[in-house]
Design a protein around this motif. Structure first.
Motif, PDB file in Angstrom:
ATOM      1  N   ASP A  23      -2.830  -6.199  -3.509  1.00 28.64           N
ATOM      2  CA  ASP A  23      -3.211  -5.456  -2.320  1.00 28.64           C
ATOM      3  C   ASP A  23      -4.308  -4.443  -2.621  1.00 28.64           C
ATOM      4  OD1 ASP A  23      -2.054  -3.023  -3.192  1.00 28.64           O
ATOM      5  OD2 ASP A  23      -0.199  -3.343  -2.084  1.00 28.64           O
ATOM      6  N   ASP A  24      -4.643  -3.634  -1.605  1.00 28.89           N
ATOM      7  CA  ASP A  24      -5.766  -2.703  -1.724  1.00 28.89           C
ATOM      8  C   ASP A  24      -5.582  -1.681  -2.832  1.00 28.89           C
ATOM      9  OD1 ASP A  24      -4.579  -3.116   1.056  1.00 28.89           O
ATOM     10  OD2 ASP A  24      -6.695  -2.958   1.573  1.00 28.89           O
ATOM     11  N   TYR A  25      -4.312  -1.337  -3.107  1.00 25.62           N
ATOM     12  CA  TYR A  25      -4.074  -0.317  -4.118  1.00 25.62           C
ATOM     13  C   TYR A  25      -4.441  -0.819  -5.512  1.00 25.62           C
ATOM     14  CZ  TYR A  25      -1.840   3.311  -6.845  1.00 25.62           C
ATOM     15  OH  TYR A  25      -1.610   4.334  -7.726  1.00 25.62           O
ATOM     16  N   ASP A  56       0.817  -1.212   0.000  1.00 29.76           N
ATOM     17  CA  ASP A  56       0.000   0.000   0.000  1.00 29.76           C
ATOM     18  C   ASP A  56       0.858   1.274   0.000  1.00 29.76           C
ATOM     19  OD1 ASP A  56      -2.278  -1.464  -0.067  1.00 29.76           O
ATOM     20  OD2 ASP A  56      -3.044  -0.868   1.874  1.00 29.76           O
ATOM     21  N   TRP A  58       0.755   3.533  -2.364  1.00 29.54           N
ATOM     22  CA  TRP A  58      -0.150   4.584  -2.830  1.00 29.54           C
ATOM     23  C   TRP A  58       0.597   5.738  -3.516  1.00 29.54           C
ATOM     24  CZ3 TRP A  58      -5.382   3.997  -2.767  1.00 29.54           C
ATOM     25  CH2 TRP A  58      -5.905   2.984  -1.939  1.00 29.54           C
TER      26      TRP A  58
END
Length: 381
Positions: free
Chosen positions: A284-286, A235, A237
Motif C-alpha cells: 500500500d501507500d505506506y 494505511d 501510518w
C-alpha cells in the motif's frame, strides 16, 4: 478511499461523543418526487464482494467486471466540481453528470449479468478540498435529491459514503449528510424502493477512531439507518510492520464492539452483518510494512465467511495484477507477484454467501504477461 495525507494526522484531536442507545426512526420530512428511470432493482446480497473501480481511468466497468469475474463493483468517486455546489459529477468532472449517458450502459450490462454497482461519494481528494457533496452543499433537500437521482437513473440499491480527511471532522457536513440519508430512506419506503447506505471510514488496527464513532452517533440521532460500516484496513501510518490479515480481524472486532455500544439491542450476528472491510492488495501507500499478500486474501475471505460480515472490497480493481513487483502504492498494479485478477478471484466466491472453507481457493500464479498494459495508468486519489 486512497487518502491524500497520513491518516494519523487527519484523525488527531478527535473527541468521542456520548453513545446514543438504539436506532431512532424519524418519520415525516420533505417529500421527493421519484424521477424517471429504472426501479425495482434487487437488493444487494447479504454477503457481497465489491472491489472499487476507478471511474477516472476511461475504462469500461462492465468490461473489467467481466474480465475479473466480479458481479458487483463499487464505483468511485462522485463529488461536486467546486465547493459550494449542490451538483454531483463523476470525478467532479462537469462532462460526467449523473446521467444514463455516463456509465448507464455499463451499469445496465452489469445488472443484466445479475450484479450491480455501488456509487461512492467522497474519497481522499474530495474530502480534503471541500467538494464532498455534503461538505459542499448546505441544503439537505438538495443532497437527498442527488442520492435519489443515483437510484432512479441507474437502478442501484446501495450508495457508499467515503468519509475521511477533513470531512470526518466537518460536523456540519456530517449532520447534513445523515439528515439526507434519513430523508432518502423515507423516500425509498414511500416509493417502494430498496436503498441501502454504507459508510466507508478510516480505521485503526483496533477499530474506528473517535471521529468515526461520532459520525455514526450522529446517524443514530438523526434516524439515519446505516446498513454497512466499511473500514479501510490499510494505511495505518503508525510506523509499525503489520500482519495485514490479522489486523483486519482485530480492526473488525473492535468495530463490532463499537457497533454493539451504538446498537445495544442488536445481536452479535447482526452486528457482524453490518461490517465491511476494504483491503489494498499488495504494497500500500505506506510501504512494504503494510503489504496485503495473496495468502492474506485467502485468510481474510475465509474469516469473512466464518464471521458472516457484509462486504469484502479492495482498492482498486485496476491494481489487481502483478505488473510492478516491489512498487508501493502504484495506481495500476499491486506491487506483489500475482496472476491477473488474483484478488478478485479470491474474494468473489464470498458474494454468494454459500462458500465453505472446504471449497477451492485460487492458487498463486506467476504475474500476468498482460498486466504491463496498465503500467502507465495513475490514480488521482
Amino acid at each position: 478511499m486512497r487518502r491524500s495525507r497520513p491518516v494519523r494526522a487527519l484523525l488527531a484531536g478527535m473527541t468521542t461523543a456520548a453513545v446514543s442507545a438504539g436506532l431512532v426512526v424519524i418519520g415525516g420530512g420533505a417529500a421527493h418526487a421519484a424521477a424517471a428511470g429504472p426501479a425495482g432493482s434487487a437488493p444487494m446480497p447479504a454477503h457481497v464482494a465489491a472491489p472499487y473501480f476507478e471511474t477516472w481511468t476511461g475504462e469500461s466497468p462492465a468490461s473489467l467486471a467481466a474480465q475479473s469475474g466480479n458481479k458487483y463493483l463499487t464505483m468511485a468517486f462522485l463529488q461536486t466540481a467546486s465547493p459550494g455546489s449542490c451538483t454531483a459529477y463523476w470525478n467532479g468532472n462537469t462532462t460526467q453528470p449523473v446521467s444514463e449517458s455516463v456509465f448507464g450502459s455499463d451499469i445496465a450490462t452489469i445488472q443484466k449479468r445479475g450484479g450491480n454497482v455501488i456509487p461512492s461519494f467522497g474519497g481522499g481528494l474530495a474530502d480534503g478540498n471541500g467538494t464532498e457533496l455534503a461538505d459542499s452543499c448546505t441544503s439537505v433537500d438538495s443532497i437527498a435529491s442527488v442520492y435519489e437521482s443515483l437510484v432512479t437513473t441507474y437502478g442501484v440499491t446501495r450508495i457508499d459514503l467515503d468519509i475521511e480527511g477533513d470531512s470526518i471532522k466537518n460536523t456540519a457536513g456530517i449532520d447534513r449528510r445523515n439528515k439526507a440519508v434519513a430523508q432518502v430512506e423515507r423516500w425509498a419506503r414511500h416509493t417502494g424502493r430498496s436503498v441501502q447506505f454504507s459508510y466507508t471510514l478510516p480505521s485503526f488496527a483496533t477499530g474506528l477512531a473517535p471521529s468515526g464513532v461520532a459520525l455514526l452517533q450522529n446517524a443514530v440521532s438523526n434516524g439515519a439507518r446505516v446498513d454497512v460500516v466499511n473500514i479501510m484496513t490499510f494505511d495505518y501510518w503508525d510506523g509499525a510492520t503489520h500482519d495485514m490479515a490479522a489486523d483486519t480481524k482485530t480492526a473488525a472486532a473492535g468495530l463490532h464492539d463499537q457497533l454493539a455500544a451504538l446498537y445495544p439491542s442488536r445481536r452479535s450476528a447482526r452486528l457482524w452483518g453490518m461490517i465491511g472491510v476494504t483491503e489494498m492488495p499488495g504494497i500500500d501507500d505506506y510501504g512494504p510494512e503494510e503489504t496485503f499478500t495473496t495468502a492474506d486474501a485467502v485468510t481474510v475471505e475465509n474469516w469473512a465467511v466464518s464471521k458472516g460480515i457484509n462486504t469484502l472490497s479492495f482498492w482498486a480493481l485496476e491494481r489487481d495484477n502483478g505488473g510492478c513487483p516491489g512498487t508501493a502504492g502504484a495506481g495500476s498494479c499491486s506491487g506483489v507477484p500475482q496472476s491477473a485478477w488474483y484478488f478478485s478471484h479470491a474474494f468473489e466466491p464470498f458474494t454468494s454467501g454459500s462458500r465453505t472453507k472446504a471449497d477451492s481457493i485460487p492458487a498463486l500464479a506467476s504475474p500476468s504477461s498482460t498486466s504491463a498494459e496498465r503500467a502507465a495508468r495513475g490514480r488521482r486519489m
